[in-house]
Design an enzyme around this catalytic site. Structure first.
Site, short mmCIF file in Angstrom:
data_model
loop_
_atom_site.label_atom_id
_atom_site.label_comp_id
_atom_site.label_asym_id
_atom_site.label_seq_id
_atom_site.Cartn_x
_atom_site.Cartn_y
_atom_site.Cartn_z
N HIS A 145 -6.51 8.74 0.91
CA HIS A 145 -5.44 7.77 0.97
C HIS A 145 -5.45 7.04 2.31
CE1 HIS A 145 -1.60 6.26 -0.52
NE2 HIS A 145 -1.02 6.56 0.63
N TYR B 13 0.85 -1.19 0.00
CA TYR B 13 0.00 0.00 0.00
C TYR B 13 0.88 1.24 0.00
CZ TYR B 13 -4.14 2.80 0.54
OH TYR B 13 -5.15 3.67 0.29
N SER B 14 0.54 2.24 -0.84
CA SER B 14 1.26 3.50 -0.89
C SER B 14 2.73 3.25 -1.23
CB SER B 14 1.08 4.24 0.44
OG SER B 14 1.54 5.56 0.35
N ALA B 15 3.67 3.63 -0.35
CA ALA B 15 5.07 3.34 -0.62
C ALA B 15 5.32 1.85 -0.70
CB ALA B 15 5.95 3.96 0.46
#
Length: 539
Positions: free
Chosen positions: A448, A209-211
């Site tokens: 987010h 997720y994300s990074a």
């Protein structure tokens, strides 16, 4: 979801014994899964900015009478706080551990499939201890082992310089991208040892997720360099992120290193050995404080020619990446939240001016890229009508576009142009579950990270009964089928321009991508900028 913990002793054959717990629902006393925290996947390096060491074949976690204690948290790399929520339990640079979640009962023939999940946090913060797939395994029906590794972050995981390169050459190692190498170590440990937990090493889905999604792309790119019999990744999930541009070159990384030396008052004229000696003897708290105070305060990957090839994005342009993906039949689930920008806006926000916004973006992206995207977003240099200010609204929007909305579509465009569109499962989430309110203000909408409460079936909180019905039909059942390796996961899309969309009212619709044309306009403009070179090191 509140849980009770019951001791559970696990034999790992030649690796000895570990002491974990079986988690039960406190409300029903129903057993959910087995949990093991702090399971070591590598030994620490002898010094900072060296590669972690693979566990030797003789390594044993413990004996039956004295098993390794794996019933608590996983170690956490030193890091800055986010949204004024510092991690309260302390940090260690020896963070080479994973949490492992195992289904109840006997594994199927061949073993359970594996979900290897990489946590996010801009590569600057984060840890495995904030994730709980217990209900996903014990209530939603995911019959898979979940592995969540810790890894080195920020200045500890992504510092690069000629001095570190000199040092690495003395021991025959590569330099930089230590956080990515840690993830790879954990992934290789999973391949080599997950069978001891009942897992199938040939059925590993790497997700993030994300990074962590950004990391998943680079782990996949690295994995595609190997022959089929050495590859690890079977499937991938890229949630709310994507690779934006070719990572910085060593010259740009050197500028950041020099800024760090200046912040710590280490003379640049010293021999490289003395510079590193002083940096390595600096307490982690002092080092982190200096690292976050410099102009280039975001520590990101470097095109090191080993983990990240300097031609990686050219391979996207010419279709080579897509052809390798197709040849290996690696399927990818990827998508976004509707309001990504609100959470992005709070990470090191700029002052309320366009020059300050530019300076903030330079901490993440090369100068030609920043100047190009600013011209595309603000051609007259004025704040557009859709934005209230530069420091929050404009920054959040442009940052979310670069991190998710535009660049993920660019990646999809590149893969589809190379003939891999049949491998893509796109989604968009416009629905927010109530338990997201525990960490993210409701006024931020479907921003987010709010969907982590969907993907992790509450992520330690409790979904309402009607929410369970909605998200199971929309995403969780297809996701479980995806991880289980089923061919037809009932996704519904027929082209790469369509998204499986969870609408605000809970309905599921397959829709045409309304953001496609603008995103591809930006993607193509950035591809025309070319790859980073030495001139990009200048601000």
């Amino acid at each position: 979801m509140e849980t009770s913990r019951h001791p559970y002793l696990k034999s790992l054959a030649h690796r000895g014994y570990i002491q974990g717990v079986t988690l039960h629902s406190s409300a029903t006393d129903k057993p959910l899964c087995h949990y093991f925290g702090g399971v070591r996947y590598a030994l620490p390096p002898p010094e900072r900015w060296r590669k972690a060491q693979k566990l030797p074949e003789s390594y044993s976690y413990g004996t039956k009478d004295r098993p390794a204690s794996c019933d608590g948290d996983t170690a956490v790399c030193p890091q800055p706080s986010f949204m004024n929520h510092p991690y309260p339990k302390g940090f260690t640079e020896d963070c080479f551990q994973s949490t492992v979640w195992v289904p109840l009962g006997e594994p199927p023939k061949g073993g359970w499939p594996v979900l290897f999940f990489i946590h996010g946090g801009w590569l600057q913060f984060g840890h495995p201890n904030g994730f709980s797939p217990a209900a996903l395994l014990g209530d939603a029906g995911l019959n898979a082992i979940v592995v969540v590794p810790a890894y080195r972050l920020n200045v500890f995981g992504f510092l690069y310089s000629s001095e570190i390169e000199e040092d690495a050459s003395t021991v025959g190692e590569t330099v930089g991208n230590y956080g990515f190498w840690d993830q790879r170590q954990a992934l290789e440990w999973t391949r080599d040892n997950i069978g001891l937990f009942g897992g199938d090493p040939s059925q590993i889905t790497v997700s993030g997720y994300s990074a962590g999604a950004y990391s998943t792309f680079y782990q996949l790119a690295y994995d595609l360099q190997f022959p089929d019999d050495q590859a690890i990744i079977k499937r991938a999930c890229i949630w709310s992120n994507a690779a934006a541009v070719q990572p910085k070159n060593p010259a740009s990384a050197q500028v950041q290193f020099n800024q760090l030396l200046s912040a710590l008052e280490i003379p640049a004229a010293l021999p490289w050995t003395e510079k590193l000696s002083r940096l390595r003897s600096t307490p982690p708290e002092t080092l982190l404080s200096a690292a976050t105070s410099v102009e280039l305060h975001q520590y990101r990957p470097t095109s090191d020619s080993v983990f990240i090839q300097p031609t990686l994005f050219k391979s996207l342009d010419n279709g080579d990446f897509a052809r390798k993906l197709s040849a290996r039949n690696v399927r990818i689930m990827l998508g976004e939240c509707r309001d990504e920008r609100h959470l992005y806006a709070v990470w090191f926000p700029p002052q309320n001016t366009l020059p300050s916004l530019r300076q903030r973006l330079l901490a993440d992206y090369p100068r030609p890229v920043v100047d190009t995207i600013l011209k595309l977003h603000y051609p007259d240099g004025k704040l557009p009508a859709c934005c209230k200010n530069w420091d929050n609204d404009a920054f959040g929007r442009i940052y979310a576009n670069m991190q998710v909305h535009h660049m993920q579509r660019g990646l999809i465009h590149a893969l589809a142009s190379g003939g891999a569109s049949h491998l893509l499962y796109r989604y968009r989430i416009e629905y927010r579950v109530k338990c997201a309110d525990t960490s993210v203000p409701p006024s931020w909408g479907v921003t987010h990270s709010t969907d982590q409460y969907i993907w992790f079936w509450g992520n330690g909180e409790v979904l309402k009964p009607e929410e369970k019905t909605i998200v199971r039909r929309a995403l969780i059942d297809p996701f479980i089928n995806f991880v289980h390796g089923e061919v037809d996961i009932q996704w519904g899309t027929t082209s790469h321009r369509e998204l499986r969309t969870l609408k605000p009212d809970g309905s599921v619709q397959v829709v045409q991508d309304a953001c496609w044309d603008e995103a591809i306009r930006v993607w193509k403009a950035l591809r025309e900028v070319g790859e980073p070179d030495a001139s990009n090191a200048k601000l």
